[in-house]
Design a protein around this motif. Sequence first.
Motif, short mmCIF file in Angstrom:
data_model
loop_
_atom_site.label_atom_id
_atom_site.label_comp_id
_atom_site.label_asym_id
_atom_site.label_seq_id
_atom_site.Cartn_x
_atom_site.Cartn_y
_atom_site.Cartn_z
N SER A 56 2.76 7.18 11.26
CA SER A 56 1.39 7.13 10.82
C SER A 56 0.58 8.19 10.93
O SER A 56 -0.48 8.55 10.18
CB SER A 56 0.83 5.74 10.90
N ARG A 78 1.26 -2.09 4.02
CA ARG A 78 0.43 -2.86 2.75
C ARG A 78 0.41 -1.75 1.56
O ARG A 78 0.65 -2.28 0.31
CB ARG A 78 -0.86 -3.25 3.15
N ARG A 79 -0.14 -0.57 1.82
CA ARG A 79 -0.37 0.24 0.74
C ARG A 79 1.08 0.50 -0.02
O ARG A 79 1.25 0.42 -1.29
CB ARG A 79 -1.09 1.50 0.82
N PRO A 80 1.96 0.94 0.63
CA PRO A 80 3.31 1.41 0.05
C PRO A 80 4.04 0.19 -0.59
O PRO A 80 4.61 0.23 -2.00
CB PRO A 80 4.06 1.94 1.05
N VAL A 93 2.28 -2.56 -1.91
CA VAL A 93 1.42 -2.75 -3.28
C VAL A 93 1.78 -1.86 -4.23
O VAL A 93 2.05 -2.23 -5.40
CB VAL A 93 0.14 -2.62 -2.96
N ALA A 94 2.01 -0.56 -4.03
CA ALA A 94 2.38 0.47 -4.89
C ALA A 94 3.77 0.26 -5.65
O ALA A 94 4.10 0.28 -6.80
CB ALA A 94 2.44 1.80 -4.44
N ARG A 141 3.54 -2.83 -7.96
CA ARG A 141 3.05 -2.44 -9.25
C ARG A 141 3.91 -1.52 -9.95
O ARG A 141 4.06 -1.82 -11.09
CB ARG A 141 1.78 -1.59 -8.96
#
Length: 80
Positions: free
Chosen positions: A20, A66-68, A70-71, A74
């Motif tokens: 990260s 979480r962001r990857p 969610v992407a 989508r």
Amino acid sequence: MTGWLGVAACLWVLAAVGVSMLPMRWQYLPGSVLLVAGIVLAGLLARALGPLAALAAALAIASMFRRPLVALARRLAGRA
């Protein structure tokens, strides 16, 4: 069996924190490897310690990625 599994889980967390700190363009490959390894690790934790430990591991994985995730959701749903 749970001794080495605990060490593996701690090393996974340290590796995820290390990745990260990388610039975003360098995070894709090691992050993908860590995501797959985390899922395998959660499965091993479920087998050794039960479903509650696997749930905790799955929540930690989902929190860190979480962001990857969610992407990806989508993209799979057809919304870019």
